[in-house]
Each structure stands twice: as C-alpha cells, then as structure tokens.
Design a protein around this motif. Structure first.
Motif, mmCIF file in Angstrom:
data_model
loop_
_atom_site.group_PDB
_atom_site.id
_atom_site.type_symbol
_atom_site.label_atom_id
_atom_site.label_comp_id
_atom_site.label_asym_id
_atom_site.label_seq_id
_atom_site.Cartn_x
_atom_site.Cartn_y
_atom_site.Cartn_z
ATOM 1 N N CYS A 216 0.835 -1.207 0.000
ATOM 2 C CA CYS A 216 0.000 0.000 0.000
ATOM 3 C C CYS A 216 0.867 1.253 0.000
ATOM 4 O O CYS A 216 0.569 2.235 -0.707
ATOM 5 C CB CYS A 216 -0.920 -0.007 1.221
ATOM 6 S SG CYS A 216 -2.267 -1.203 1.120
ATOM 7 N N SER B 200 -4.103 9.398 -1.006
ATOM 8 C CA SER B 200 -4.402 9.673 0.403
ATOM 9 C C SER B 200 -4.779 8.389 1.127
ATOM 10 O O SER B 200 -4.395 8.170 2.282
ATOM 11 C CB SER B 200 -5.532 10.695 0.518
ATOM 12 O OG SER B 200 -5.139 11.950 0.006
ATOM 13 N N MET B 201 -5.540 7.521 0.467
ATOM 14 C CA MET B 201 -5.945 6.257 1.090
ATOM 15 C C MET B 201 -4.737 5.415 1.466
ATOM 16 O O MET B 201 -4.627 4.897 2.582
ATOM 17 C CB MET B 201 -6.836 5.462 0.132
ATOM 18 C CG MET B 201 -8.203 6.038 -0.125
ATOM 19 S SD MET B 201 -9.190 6.197 1.365
ATOM 20 C CE MET B 201 -9.205 7.987 1.501
ATOM 21 N N LEU C 31 -2.667 7.032 4.267
ATOM 22 C CA LEU C 31 -3.367 6.947 5.545
ATOM 23 C C LEU C 31 -3.323 5.533 6.105
ATOM 24 O O LEU C 31 -3.188 5.344 7.328
ATOM 25 C CB LEU C 31 -4.814 7.406 5.372
ATOM 26 C CG LEU C 31 -5.036 8.924 5.359
ATOM 27 C CD1 LEU C 31 -6.446 9.259 4.900
ATOM 28 C CD2 LEU C 31 -4.775 9.515 6.746
ATOM 29 N N MET C 32 -3.424 4.544 5.231
ATOM 30 C CA MET C 32 -3.347 3.166 5.713
ATOM 31 C C MET C 32 -1.948 2.864 6.255
ATOM 32 O O MET C 32 -1.797 2.195 7.293
ATOM 33 C CB MET C 32 -3.706 2.200 4.589
ATOM 34 C CG MET C 32 -3.690 0.740 5.017
ATOM 35 S SD MET C 32 -4.489 -0.333 3.835
ATOM 36 C CE MET C 32 -6.191 0.149 4.060
ATOM 37 N N TYR D 275 -13.289 4.566 -1.578
ATOM 38 C CA TYR D 275 -11.844 4.431 -1.725
ATOM 39 C C TYR D 275 -11.241 3.740 -0.494
ATOM 40 O O TYR D 275 -10.322 2.915 -0.614
ATOM 41 C CB TYR D 275 -11.186 5.798 -1.906
ATOM 42 C CG TYR D 275 -11.235 6.327 -3.321
ATOM 43 C CD1 TYR D 275 -11.608 5.507 -4.384
ATOM 44 C CD2 TYR D 275 -10.900 7.644 -3.597
ATOM 45 C CE1 TYR D 275 -11.660 5.990 -5.672
ATOM 46 C CE2 TYR D 275 -10.943 8.142 -4.901
ATOM 47 C CZ TYR D 275 -11.335 7.316 -5.927
ATOM 48 O OH TYR D 275 -11.368 7.783 -7.207
ATOM 49 N N ALA D 276 -11.750 4.080 0.682
ATOM 50 C CA ALA D 276 -11.244 3.474 1.915
ATOM 51 C C ALA D 276 -11.508 1.976 1.934
ATOM 52 O O ALA D 276 -10.618 1.167 2.261
ATOM 53 C CB ALA D 276 -11.875 4.141 3.126
ATOM 54 N N CYS E 49 -12.477 11.117 3.631
ATOM 55 C CA CYS E 49 -12.070 11.416 2.255
ATOM 56 C C CYS E 49 -12.988 10.727 1.255
ATOM 57 O O CYS E 49 -13.550 11.372 0.353
ATOM 58 C CB CYS E 49 -10.625 10.969 2.028
ATOM 59 S SG CYS E 49 -9.417 11.889 2.979
ATOM 60 N N CYS F 291 -6.428 8.428 11.610
ATOM 61 C CA CYS F 291 -6.148 7.950 10.251
ATOM 62 C C CYS F 291 -7.355 7.206 9.680
ATOM 63 O O CYS F 291 -7.738 7.416 8.514
ATOM 64 C CB CYS F 291 -4.922 7.036 10.256
ATOM 65 S SG CYS F 291 -3.358 7.873 10.536
ATOM 66 N N MET G 89 -9.686 8.382 6.468
ATOM 67 C CA MET G 89 -9.892 7.530 5.297
ATOM 68 C C MET G 89 -11.355 7.542 4.865
ATOM 69 O O MET G 89 -11.662 7.702 3.668
ATOM 70 C CB MET G 89 -9.442 6.101 5.600
ATOM 71 C CG MET G 89 -7.941 5.913 5.706
ATOM 72 S SD MET G 89 -7.474 4.224 6.133
ATOM 73 C CE MET G 89 -8.030 3.343 4.684
ATOM 74 N N GLY H 62 -9.631 14.933 1.207
ATOM 75 C CA GLY H 62 -8.898 13.989 0.364
ATOM 76 C C GLY H 62 -7.924 14.666 -0.567
ATOM 77 O O GLY H 62 -6.833 14.132 -0.834
#
Length: 1077
Positions: free
Chosen positions: A204, A582-583, A586-587, A637-638, A633, A626, A630, A425
């Motif tokens: 990721c 961003s996803m 953030l992960m 997507y999250a 945003c 975080c 996610m 996002g």
C-alpha cells in the motif's frame, strides 16, 4: 553516558609480589607454553555450536597463554572474551542471531558502504521539508480556502497535521528502538507487525508513493499548460464548453511523455536526481519566502489586480481586457469586446443575454491586501455544485430566468462539486512525506537522534506554513479569486503567484521545478521500496522485481512503477488522483501507529525506544484519526484500499510467510498466542521476543516449607510481571512413597504462574524433565534459577552436594537453557522493599548472548530496583587497548538503548602468589579427604544393604512355604569372627594409607591457574563492587574432565567471596538481546 574514564591496574597481592618484568613468569612446576586442549568433554556430549562468533579459531590461542582468565579458558570457543568482541558488537558487524531478517549480503554491503556523514538538518529536516511542501500548496490551497472558508480550511489542515504529528511520534519511537536499516517505514511496520501486515502495508505504501509520482507529474503539466505556455496545448476545444475535455487529453499526452523522460533519468543514474534535490528544495523555499514577502507588501501597498464582475458573477478575462459594456467617446458609444461575447453583434440593437442586460459591470480588487477587512468575508464556506457560478456575496444582482447558454459565456464556473470530505482527500497529500528521514536512516550519523528531531521539526515548520498561509490568504485575497481554481479572472495567472513579490514568475517557476523534483523523488523511492519487499520473499510473485542492474538499481521494479504511474496519469485529473494516494498513505500511517501501540502495550523486553515522548494513547488516537480521515475522504476508496490490503494479507498467510521477525501482533490475545505457538513451535523464539521464562528450583525443609522464600520475590522482580514462572522442587524417593509430601509441597507453586514438583530417585539434578513439564510449545522454561547450596546442607554427604551443583550446570548447558544462581539469597530484597540508591554492577567477562545486559534492564523495571544505577565492568588484558574498549562498549550500549556507566579494568599478569598455592593445596586435600570418607561410608552402606536384602528374601520365602514346596534361600551370607576382623583391618589400613598421601601431595598446576584467576578476579570485584546492591557475574563453565568436578564449586566460592548479593549468570547458548528494531 559517562565521559570520565579511569583505568585501574590491579596490583599483585602483598604475599604474591612480582614486578612488571616478571608478570609472565610461570609458577614453579608449571609447564612452558599454553596448556594443551583436552581431547573431548568429560560428559561425553559434544559442545554446542558457537552461537555468538563465527571466526574465533584464529584468536582463541592467544587467550590460553595467560593466567588471568584460566578459569574461563575451556569455553572460549563458545563464549569469547568481551575484550575481543566489543569492537564488533559496537559496530554491529557480528550479530549472527537476532538479525536473521536481513539478507546474506547485508554484511558485505555494510563493509563496502562509506561512513555515514549526514546530520539532522541535511539528512532528515530538509528532505522532509521538500517532500511535504509541494504541488497542493501552490495549485490548490487558495481554492480550498475559498471554498471551505478560513475556519473549515483551518480545521482540515489541523486534522491532517495532527494526524502526521501523531504518526511521527509513533514512528520516532519505532525508529529509535534499534538500528533501522534500509527500507524505512516498510522495515519498521513489517518487523513490528509481522510479514502479513508488513507485506500488505508495504505494498500500500508503494502504491501510494507511485500514485504520488503521478500526482506530481500532473501538477507539473498543469503548471506548464495553464500558466507557463497555454499555447503548447495539442488538443483544442472544438466547441464551446469543451475546454475541460481537451485539457484532460493534453494532460495525458504530456504526462506520459514527462513520465518516460523522468524514468530515463532515474534509470541512467540516481546520482543526478540527488544532485538536483537541493536545487528543487531551493525553489520551494524561495517561493514560500516570496509569498510571505507579498503578504507584507500588500498590507501597505496592495497590488492593482482588477477583477471584473457582471452583477455578482465573476467573469473570465481570458478573451477581453476592458471591464465595460461599451466605450463612450464624444457622445458616441462603441461596443466593447465584452459586448461581443454576450451579444450576437456589435450593434446596440443586437440581441444580448438577459442577465447581461439586467446587470451592471463592476470592477473590484482581486488582492485588496491584509488591511482591507476581507478576512471576515472569507471565514465561512461556499460549497457549490459542478457548473455553478462563482459569485460575490453582497453585490446587487438581478436574477433572470433559467439560462441555457451559460456555459458558453465568459463566466468563471466551478469544475467539480466541492464538499468538506472531498477537500480533505485533496489536501491530505500535501502533508505526506514525513517518512523521508526514516527512509534515509542508513545514511545518517545518528539515526536514533536525527529521525525524531528532524521529522518533528519539519512537521512543525510545514504545519506553521500551511496554517499561516490559510489565514493570510483569507486576509489578503478576495473570495471570488480564491474560488477561481485556474485564475481565469486574473487573465489565466496563478492566484498565489499574483500575491507573491517581486514577481508572479517566482512562484510559477518555483512550483514547476519543485513538482518536477518531487516526481523524480517518487520515481526514485518507489522502485527501491518494491525491491525491498521483493527481496524479503514474503510475496512470491514479486520476487522477479528484486533483481536489477549490476550496481543494484531496481530495473524491473522501475518498469512496474512506470506502468502503475501511467494509470494515474491516464486519470488526468489532479483532484481525482489525490484521494487515491491519500488512502494508501493513511493506511500506512494507521499501521505505524498500530505498531507503536501494540509494542507499548505488550512491553516486550526489546521495546526500549530512545525517544521517550510517546504513549500508547497517542498512538491509538493517531490510528483512530487515520481511520476516520480515510472514510471522510472517500468511503468507497477506503473500503477498496482495505480490500486490497486484506487480499494481500490473506495471500501471504495462505502462501505461508516463512519469516519470523519478532512481531508483537501475536501477543494481542489468547487466541493469537495459541495460533502463534502452533506456527512457530518448530524453532526457537526470535531474539526480540525472548524473555526469561523461569524455572525456580526451591529447596524444601522437612515440613515441605520453602527454605528461601526471597527467591520467589526475586523471580517476580526479574520478570517484571511478564513472562512465565514455573516453581519446582525435587523430592528424593519414589512417587508411591512420597505422594502425600508431593501434594503438600506442590501447593508452594500455586501462587506463581505454574507450580510443578518432581519426585525422583536421583539425589540431585536439574529437575522438570520433559514428560513432567506439561508445557506446550514455547510455554516452557528457558532459564533455571536456584539458590547457592548452603554449606553443610548435606551433612551426610558434602561431596555429593558439590557434584550436584556441577551436574546442574551441565544439565542446563546441554538443554540450551540459561542458569542463574543467587548467592546469599536470604539477603535479597522482598517486593515490599525499595532501594533508594546504589548500583547494580555487571562484570562482563565473556560474552553470554547478552544475558548480563538484559537482566539488569529487567530488574530496573521493577519498583524495588528502579532507583539503582547500572554499572558495567569489563576486563582488559595486557595486549588490549583499554581506551578503545571503553569507546566500543559505550557505543554498543548506545545501540542497545541501555543507560549505564562503563569502566574497563586492566588485569595485570603477575606471578602466582604463595597464598594461591596454599589455597589450592587446601582445596585438593579437602577433596581427597572427602573421597576417602565417601569410600568407607559407601562400603558400610553396601554391607547394610546386603543384610536388608537377605532379611527381605527370608520373609518372602517363609510366606511362600504355605503354598509351595520348600526351596533353598537364594541369598546366602555367612560371617565368621575371623572374616569380620580381617575386613575391619583391611578397611583401616586402606584409610590410613590414603590419609598419609594427603600430606605429601602437590597441587595440580591447572587447578593453581584456575585458583589464581578466582583469587585475582575476586580482589578486583571486591575493590569496585563491595558496596553494590547486586553484583552480576559470568559463571565459569564446569571442567570438561569430570575428575575436577569436586573443585568446581570451591572455585566459584573463592570467586564470589566477600560479596553481599551475587547472581552468577550462565547463558543458554543463544542471543537474547539485539540492537535492531
């Protein structure tokens, strides 16, 4: 660490004498040259393979020549002298266990690498600054402020900066918990949470870095085609309203060409990218300084930047200059260019747009300055749907009916539907880049100091820049200009550039080069991250990407990165690509916080970060933030990112990741512990997860009460509330005869983690054989703790008492278990006592796998020993460099994150004193006497046993006569008076002759040398550590030849004579502490 350094030479005893010239003189009767090695161990078991050193054969001969360390010479092959090992330990070049996660070529690569030379500012602060400040600041921040307002924009930036700050705190704790080699954040996550999570989050993070490259390239092309050279566009709008579609096609073509060009630069040589990094950073710094200079200038001399309004609607000035409907000259009016755009002709009678007719044209200042009071108008948000007019509040406007051709008129329209979640996002990628310092950990002088300091300072600096820019933009720039994303009302100029001083081109050129540099950095870092994942071998289908050019450049990984990056470029919209990356970021940050929280809650012994300003609640808050960001945003997507990570996790788990990195995720619950035990039962635990699981051997009195209850208190202090404790004891006899006593005695261990009592016919032994241990997998002891045998505890057989001690040492060594022997255990503190000061002294003579380093650290976690200082002493021989040994030991402790005072004591070789000869002679005479006494006693016991056997057989025969014919006795014993007298005189003559030999015997030279070591080392320890609260000392190994077993305990007695509390430590044949994270 202490800076004072004192080398204390140890003088000879007063009765030993000897000057420096005679230090190497052998004692009378001592053979010349080194003592020859014995052919084989006396117990018949081969010695365990050396777990500490790989190449000691060439050095061990020099250790056998002197007399100072003769007590330890028989185990030099497995436990080398500390003086020979310190330099290698301090430079972490010889840690064969605990670093199995590194590839085999790590050592060669480390030898070839140049000395690290980058400090905090150059190595961490500036790279983080360059990666954090970038395309969003120059292209989207003004638009975010205009749409969300100052208050909500401030909230967005504060949330994102808080998220990165909390992540940086967790990352600093992980990064300072040992040496972090190449791999950066992926290395930290994978080694903290295991290969499954490591592989999933690593990929990721790789995808996020790759899409970041696509975003930077799209930003570069947007600056080029919108603000630098709009005429360079290949595709033109064929019809009104087709500008957006044409722009997307141009972004795809130019973006692909730019991607190929950047990939060629990275392929040719990364050194060119690194050389240009400072140039790109300088562009960013100059651009920001120009922004602040423009804000200051606007306070007293605002720039003249008119914005044309039709009613309250903002007009695009790309196709007209004068903001008037018509020109009036000499009472004649002429249509303006604006008239021609809204009407179908230039005549006054031409048909015009209804809104154009009903509303007047006005001009306002686009940048009225900081003193204009526009700040209050920009406080609140102005969200709108796609295609909406950019309108100014408070300006009169006459509404008209629905307009059908509004998109063909020169209005400034919103291109996308804006919302709070969308802005989060889009903005979040502007705060990523905090991992730049940890990714360069291998090039830093002191990574454990530079990474936390540089990263946190960079986040503070950039957070101040972003927050201040939000306030300043809202105070200086008109709201309709802020909401004008592409500067159409400013004749196609960059909004933030018009604010800057001295020229807008400073921002335009600076932002262009900074986005180019960020794109190159992404294309440089992402392939190396993929190569690190591939070389770990946790994802089999990625192994091909671990290969590259001869110099190690990741060619295949670069090719895959370019293909994935092209996917982002084909999307062609900066606002659509930003939430994707961003996803992934953030992960990655979520799992960094999770790793820190898990390690803190588990409190593993290896978790000793130098960075102290962390707490599991901060990590948990960062993890929650975080996760919330996610879904704020984009929830789909999250979920997609989580699905991708979950699939990778299950794939690694299904394929069976054969990597043991000491991850802490397996200790979260009982179910996870059971699962981990089933998976890792085949091999020993990882060094980072090693903690003492203690088998406490207790001695019981006649009422089955514990003789030394303080031994249990010391056990709880040693494990600090963690780990496993098994309380055991041994009763002599058979279980049928002793089962009642065994049941009473087993109550002793109920208070501990587990109690077990072994009934054995043996008089001594380690106890707890495997069939009675009852502990599955790793839930078995790895350390044996026992009290020093009290003098006269076996009054009937003192020789057996000493032989039992030697057999216990041999048993633990053969079982690869550590052995701790507490002397004067009744003076050890109870759990209710507190030491207000004092020292815990460690005498590190031979390397034992780190037990002597780990045990004081664990003790100081308990409130009894918390206020005690730790001092480490090591012994230098004549040929050793004491000053260098001290520096190496300090460096090794620094890497171990253990605070201790260090002192090197020089052992000067001198003649063996007469006191040593006398002490050795007395010891051997005592051993010989005990043997004679044991021989005569054993013969008497054999005679009594024969009589007992005869009586037993007679009773059995009498009982059998009632059922069977009489049979003669099988046991016949006849004693006559003559036989009894002859046997008595024979035993007396043998005993007398044996005792006469005691006074004519000479001491064995090997025993003299060992006694010399014990006496001299005892004098050194007494001189330095007599007042210490606890002394930890290497326990010498038993002699390989069993003929010297009876003297072994006497050597240990002399070695520890005069000390109050002593803990003799013998390692279990493996490393138990590591410098790595």
């Amino acid at each position: 660490m202490p800076t004072n350094f004192t080398v204390v030479p140890v003088e000879a005893r007063a009765d030993g004498g000897g000057d420096e010239a005679a230090e190497r003189t052998e004692a009378p009767g001592t053979p010349e040259g080194p003592e020859p090695e014995r052919p084989s161990p006396g117990d018949g078991n081969p010695r365990e393979n050396s777990p500490f050193l790989n190449n000691v054969e060439a050095e061990q001969e020099s250790f056998f020549e002197g007399k100072n360390m003769a007590l330890f010479e028989e185990e030099m092959d497995s436990n080398p002298m500390v003086s020979s090992l310190l330099n290698k330990l301090a430079n972490y070049t010889n840690l064969s266990q605990g670093v199995v996660e590194h590839e085999e070529d790590e050592e060669s690569r480390r030898r070839e690498a140049k000395a690290p030379r980058m400090g905090t500012f150059i190595g961490v602060y500036l790279p983080c600054l360059q990666n954090i400040l970038g395309v969003i600041l120059f292209l989207r921040l003004t638009w975010i402020v205009g749409v969300a307002g100052v208050l909500e924009s401030f909230l967005i930036v504060a949330m994102c900066c808080t998220c990165t700050m909390l992540t940086a705190i967790s990352m600093s704790a992980i990064a300072t918990n040992g040496v972090v080699p190449a791999g950066g954040s992926y290395y930290m996550i994978s080694r903290s949470l295991g290969p499954e999570f490591g592989g999933a989050v690593g990929l990721c993070f790789y995808l996020g870095t790759t899409f970041a490259g696509a975003m930077y390239i799209l930003g570069t092309i947007e600056i080029l085609l919108t603000y630098i050279s709009p005429g360079a566009a290949i595709f033109q709008a064929e019809a009104a309203g087709g500008e957006a579609a044409a722009m997307l096609h141009n972004m795809r073509v130019y973006g692909t060409c730019t991607l190929v060009l950047m990939a060629l630069v990275v392929f040719v040589g990364v050194k060119y990218v690194n050389k240009l990094a400072l140039v790109f950073l300088a562009c960013v710094v100059l651009s920001i300084l120009a922004i602040y200079a423009g804000v200051i200038k606007s306070a007293f001399d605002p720039p003249d930047i008119p914005v044309c309004l039709l009613g309250n609607r903002t007009l695009s000035r790309r196709s007209f200059d004068a903001c008037v409907k018509a020109y009036v000259t000499d009472n004649n009016s002429a249509a303006s260019a604006l008239w021609g755009l809204f009407c179908n002709g230039s005549q006054p009678s031409a048909t015009c747009d209804e809104y154009f007719i009903q509303n007047n044209v006005t001009e306002i200042q686009g940048i009225p300055g900081a003193a204009s009071g526009v700040f209050l108008e920009n406080l609140w948000s102005t969200y709108a749907h796609a295609g909406a007019f950019v309108e100014k509040k408070g300006v009169p406007s006459v509404p008209v009916a629905e307009e059908s051709r509004a998109s063909t008129l020169p209005y400034v329209l919103t291109d996308i539907a804006a919302s709070f979640t969308l802005l989060v996002g889009i903005y979040f990628p502007s705060v990523t880049g905090i991992m730049a310092g940890s990714n360069r950990s291998g090039d830093l002088k002191d990574a454990q100091k530079s990474i936390p300091t540089g990263t946190i300072l960079a986040i503070v600096t950039t957070s101040f820049i972003y927050l201040s820019c939000i306030v300043l933009f809202g105070a200086c720039i008109e709201g309709v200009v802020l909401r004008d994303k592409f500067g159409e009302a400013l004749q196609g100029n960059l909004v933030i550039g018009m604010l800057a001083w001295p020229s807008p081109w400073v921002i335009v050129i600076g932002s262009f080069f900074s986005t180019c540099g960020a794109g190159l950095q992404s294309l440089t870092g992402a392939p190396r991250l993929l190569q690190a994942i591939a070389r770990d071998g946790i994802i089999p289908f990625l192994r091909v990407f671990g290969h590259g050019k001869a110099n190690g450049e990741p060619t295949w990984a670069l090719l895959l990165t370019v293909l994935i990056c092209e996917t982002g470029i084909l999307i062609a919209s900066l606002d659509s690509v930003a939430p994707i990356l961003s996803m992934f970021f953030l992960m990655c940050y979520l799992f960094v916080n999770l790793a820190c929280a898990v390690q803190t809650l588990l409190r593993t012994p290896n978790w000793r970060p130098r960075f102290k300003f962390y707490h599991w609640t901060l990590s948990f808050l960062g993890m929650s933030l975080c996760l919330a960001l996610m879904f704020i945003c984009s929830w789909y997507y999250a979920l997609s990112a989580m699905l991708i990570a979950g699939c990778i996790y299950k794939y690694i788990e299904y394929r069976g990741a054969e990597k043991e990195w000491g991850d802490g995720i397996r200790g979260l619950s009982l179910n996870a512990a059971r699962y981990a035990l089933l998976r890792v039962e085949h091999g020993p635990p990882h060094t980072k997860n090693w903690r003492p699981q203690v088998l406490v051997m207790l001695n019981l009195d006649a009422e089955q009460a514990v003789k030394h209850p303080r031994l249990l208190s010391f056990t709880s202090q040693l494990k600090a509330g963690k780990g496993l404790t098994i309380v055991g004891s041994v009763l002599e006899g058979t279980y049928l005869d002793k089962h009642m006593e065994a049941q009473r005695a087993e109550e002793v261990g109920r208070a501990g983690s587990g109690g077990r009592l072994v009934v054995s016919v043996q008089a001594c032994g380690m106890g707890m054989p495997p069939d009675q241990s009852g502990r599955p997998g790793r839930l078995k002891h790895n350390t044996v703790l026992m009290a020093w045998p009290a003098p006269g505890s076996r009054r009937d057989n003192p020789l057996l008492e000493e032989l039992c001690g030697v057999d216990t040492v041999r048993d633990t060594t053969t079982a690869h278990q550590a052995l701790l022997v507490a002397k004067n255990v009744d003076s050890f503190p109870q759990n209710q006592e507190r030491f207000s000061g004092g020292c815990i002294d460690v005498w590190w003579i031979v390397h034992d796998g780190g037990m002597l380093m780990l045990l004081p650290f664990l003790l100081r976690q308990h409130k009894v020993w918390r206020k005690c200082r730790m001092r480490i002493f090591t012994v230098a021989q004549v040929d050793d460099n004491s000053i260098q040994m001290k520096k190496d030991l300090q460096m090794f402790l620094y890497h171990l994150r253990i605070s201790a005072e260090v002192e090197v004591v020089e052992m000067v070789e001198n003649d063996i004193s007469a006191f040593t000869y006398e002490r050795t002679l007395m010891m051997e005479q005592r051993s010989q006497m005990l043997k004679q006494m044991q021989l005569s006693r054993s013969e008497r016991e054999r005679e009594a046993q024969l009589i007992h056997d005869r009586n037993t057989a007679s009773h059995t025969a009498t009982a059998a006569r009632t059922q069977a014919p009489p049979t003669p006795d099988k046991v016949q014993m006849t004693w006559t008076r003559e036989k009894l007298i002859a046997e008595k005189y024979r035993n007396r003559d043998t005993s007398l002759s044996g005792f006469k030999d005691l006074f004519s015997m000479k001491p064995d030279q090997s025993n003299v040398r060992r006694m010399h070591t014990a006496v001299k080392l005892n004098g050194v320890v007494l001189n330095k550590s007599q007042d210490a609260q606890l002394v930890l000392l290497n326990m010498p190994g038993p002699p390989k030849n069993r003929q010297g077993d009876e003297n072994y305990m006497e050597f240990l007695e002399v070695l520890t004579e005069g000390l109050n509390r002593v803990l003799l430590v013998r390692g279990g044949g493996r490393e138990v502490i590591t410098i790595y994270s």
